[in-house]
Design a protein around this motif. Structure first.
Motif, PDB file in Angstrom:
ATOM      1  N   GLN A 198       0.834  -1.203   0.000  1.00 52.35           N
ATOM      2  CA  GLN A 198       0.000   0.000   0.000  1.00 52.35           C
ATOM      3  C   GLN A 198       0.869   1.253   0.000  1.00 52.35           C
ATOM      4  N   ILE A 199       0.497   2.230  -0.844  1.00 51.51           N
ATOM      5  CA  ILE A 199       1.124   3.547  -0.789  1.00 51.51           C
ATOM      6  C   ILE A 199       0.326   4.391   0.192  1.00 51.51           C
ATOM      7  N   ALA A 200       0.971   4.859   1.243  1.00 56.90           N
ATOM      8  CA  ALA A 200       0.255   5.568   2.298  1.00 56.90           C
ATOM      9  C   ALA A 200       1.045   6.798   2.734  1.00 56.90           C
ATOM     10  N   THR A 201       0.293   7.731   3.339  1.00 55.19           N
ATOM     11  CA  THR A 201       0.909   8.887   4.002  1.00 55.19           C
ATOM     12  C   THR A 201       0.925   8.600   5.491  1.00 55.19           C
ATOM     13  N   LEU A 202       2.102   8.638   6.074  1.00 59.86           N
ATOM     14  CA  LEU A 202       2.250   8.300   7.486  1.00 59.86           C
ATOM     15  C   LEU A 202       2.714   9.526   8.266  1.00 59.86           C
ATOM     16  N   SER A 203       2.083   9.745   9.413  1.00 63.90           N
ATOM     17  CA  SER A 203       2.481  10.811  10.322  1.00 63.90           C
ATOM     18  C   SER A 203       3.263  10.187  11.484  1.00 63.90           C
ATOM     19  N   TYR A 204       4.294  10.893  11.948  1.00 61.63           N
ATOM     20  CA  TYR A 204       5.127  10.329  13.009  1.00 61.63           C
ATOM     21  C   TYR A 204       5.799  11.433  13.798  1.00 61.63           C
ATOM     22  N   THR A 205       6.277  11.077  14.962  1.00 63.10           N
ATOM     23  CA  THR A 205       7.122  11.955  15.773  1.00 63.10           C
ATOM     24  C   THR A 205       8.473  11.288  15.950  1.00 63.10           C
ATOM     25  N   GLY A 206       9.488  12.099  16.247  1.00 67.30           N
ATOM     26  CA  GLY A 206      10.839  11.547  16.417  1.00 67.30           C
ATOM     27  C   GLY A 206      11.646  11.652  15.146  1.00 67.30           C
ATOM     28  N   SER A 207      12.599  10.728  14.990  1.00 66.05           N
ATOM     29  CA  SER A 207      13.540  10.759  13.868  1.00 66.05           C
ATOM     30  C   SER A 207      13.533   9.430  13.123  1.00 66.05           C
ATOM     31  N   LEU A 208      13.340   9.497  11.804  1.00 66.71           N
ATOM     32  CA  LEU A 208      13.408   8.284  10.983  1.00 66.71           C
ATOM     33  C   LEU A 208      14.827   7.753  10.887  1.00 66.71           C
ATOM     34  N   ASP A 209      15.810   8.662  10.758  1.00 63.71           N
ATOM     35  CA  ASP A 209      17.198   8.247  10.556  1.00 63.71           C
ATOM     36  C   ASP A 209      17.743   7.486  11.756  1.00 63.71           C
ATOM     37  N   GLU A 210      17.284   7.809  12.951  1.00 63.61           N
ATOM     38  CA  GLU A 210      17.795   7.168  14.157  1.00 63.61           C
ATOM     39  C   GLU A 210      16.876   6.050  14.646  1.00 63.61           C
ATOM     40  N   ASN A 211      15.874   5.675  13.810  1.00 68.06           N
ATOM     41  CA  ASN A 211      14.933   4.616  14.171  1.00 68.06           C
ATOM     42  C   ASN A 211      14.207   4.903  15.481  1.00 68.06           C
ATOM     43  N   HIS A 212      13.961   6.199  15.724  1.00 68.94           N
ATOM     44  CA  HIS A 212      13.229   6.612  16.912  1.00 68.94           C
ATOM     45  C   HIS A 212      11.872   7.202  16.545  1.00 68.94           C
ATOM     46  N   ALA A 213      11.341   6.805  15.393  1.00 62.75           N
ATOM     47  CA  ALA A 213      10.073   7.366  14.945  1.00 62.75           C
ATOM     48  C   ALA A 213       8.910   6.566  15.523  1.00 62.75           C
ATOM     49  N   SER A 214       7.874   7.293  15.887  1.00 56.22           N
ATOM     50  CA  SER A 214       6.670   6.663  16.423  1.00 56.22           C
ATOM     51  C   SER A 214       5.476   7.094  15.581  1.00 56.22           C
ATOM     52  N   LEU A 215       4.720   6.119  15.109  1.00 50.45           N
ATOM     53  CA  LEU A 215       3.584   6.390  14.230  1.00 50.45           C
ATOM     54  C   LEU A 215       2.480   7.106  15.008  1.00 50.45           C
ATOM     55  N   THR A 216       1.953   8.178  14.398  1.00 47.72           N
ATOM     56  CA  THR A 216       0.832   8.909  15.010  1.00 47.72           C
ATOM     57  C   THR A 216      -0.418   8.880  14.142  1.00 47.72           C
ATOM     58  N   GLY A 217      -0.252   8.556  12.837  1.00 44.47           N
ATOM     59  CA  GLY A 217      -1.423   8.527  11.977  1.00 44.47           C
ATOM     60  C   GLY A 217      -1.095   7.914  10.623  1.00 44.47           C
ATOM     61  N   ILE A 218      -2.103   7.365   9.944  1.00 44.30           N
ATOM     62  CA  ILE A 218      -1.929   6.771   8.619  1.00 44.30           C
ATOM     63  C   ILE A 218      -3.160   7.078   7.773  1.00 44.30           C
ATOM     64  N   SER A 219      -2.920   7.397   6.506  1.00 44.98           N
ATOM     65  CA  SER A 219      -4.021   7.697   5.588  1.00 44.98           C
ATOM     66  C   SER A 219      -3.599   7.342   4.176  1.00 44.98           C
TER      67      SER A 219
END
Length: 320
Positions: free
Chosen positions: A176-197
């Protein structure tokens, strides 16, 4: 007459005696005066002599001290020059003798050390509450995490918290191609999902086709010949370098040496494949440009399957 003569003689004698006594007194007085004068002169001369001697001795002492001071100064200067020369020679020759002359604190100002890079530069603070958005193809998902590939080909992972995520997590689908919302940092693997659409990005490739390509990538990474066989529509065309032709059944396919199919070139090509490069051609969906490559398409029954595998490495380009 005779008596008169005696009286006159006596008078003259008396006068002589008197005169002689006065002269003796005057002579004694003159003698005493002369003695006093001479003593005074001698005393004054002696004092002058002693004063002159003291003055001369003091001058000699001062001259001697000045000469000694000058000599000491010259000796100190010569000693300092010798030590400085010795220090210079020690520095140049690497001797164990060191110059112990230290600069005066009054002539050498104290300069504070420069600030280090750590003191000049402040560590940036990551705001873990700021929400970011990213578009990607979902390549893996569990109850606790989700993985995506973004258009530049990089893979990122996010954790899924137990609550607070907007969107329907029950409908997350691989491919699935999706838009994901997150907090934190993707590069440091510290991202936390907050929303998906759903994403508005249009690539011309359907979800099922992305999902099938992801299965091929996973089989290549694991070098799982059985999994690759299950994704193949037989007969399949195979090019290994030593063999070029059709393989009619899964049994024949799985009997081939694993390393002949999963060549290093093919595994590297598929494991690092960017799904956003997937396009449909006259030959089908081709993963890879030239060699090595893998092609899949739908058969007459509308089932997706691998129809061609080229395991040969890319040809070396000659440089003039």
């Amino acid at each position: 007459m005779k008596n008169n003569y005696k009286k006159l003689l006596a008078f003259l004698l008396t006068g002589c005696i008197a005169f002689g006594g006065c002269g003796a007194t005057e002579a004694a007085a003159d003698t005493e005066t002369q003695d006093n004068t001479e003593n005074a002169a001698d005393t004054e001369a002696q004092d002058d002599t002693e004063n002159a001697a003291d003055t001369e001795a003091q001058d000699d002492t001062e001259n001697t001290e000045a000469a000694e001071s000058t000599g000491d100064t010259e000796t100190d200067q010569a000693s300092d020059t010798s030590e400085n020369n010795a220090g210079g020679q020690t520095s140049s020759t690497g001797s164990s003798t060191y110059n112990t002359t230290f600069p005066s604190a009054s002539t050498e100002p104290v300069i504070p050390p420069p600030l280090t890079t750590e003191e000049n530069e402040q560590t940036p603070v990551i705001d873990n509450t700021e929400i970011h958005n990213v578009v990607g193809i979902i390549t893996d998902a569990t109850h606790y995490s989700i993985s995506i590939q973004v258009p530049d080909g990089n893979y990122y992972h996010m954790t899924i918290p137990e609550s607070g995520v907007t969107g329907n997590l029950d409908y997350i689908t691989i491919g699935q191609i999706a838009t994901l919302s997150y907090t934190g940092s993707l590069d440091e693997n510290h991202a936390s999902l907050t929303g998906i659409s759903s994403s508005s990005m249009i690539t011309g490739i359907y979800l099922e086709e992305y999902a099938f390509a992801i299965k091929i990538i996973n089989a290549a990474r694991a070098m799982d010949l059985k999994a690759l066989s299950d994704l193949t529509n037989f007969p399949v065309f195979l090019e290994t370098g030593t063999y070029s032709g059709s393989i009619n059944t899964s049994g024949e396919f799985e009997a081939i040496d694993n390393e002949k199919i999963f060549s290093e070139a093919l595994v590297n090509r598929l494991a690092n494949y960017n799904l956003f490069d997937l396009k449909y051609t006259d030959a089908g969906f081709v993963m890879g440009n030239g060699t090595p490559s893998l092609t899949f398409d739908v058969d007459d029954d509308g089932i997706l399957g691998i129809i061609g595998i080229n395991c040969n490495p890319a040809p070396e380009t000659s440089q003039n």
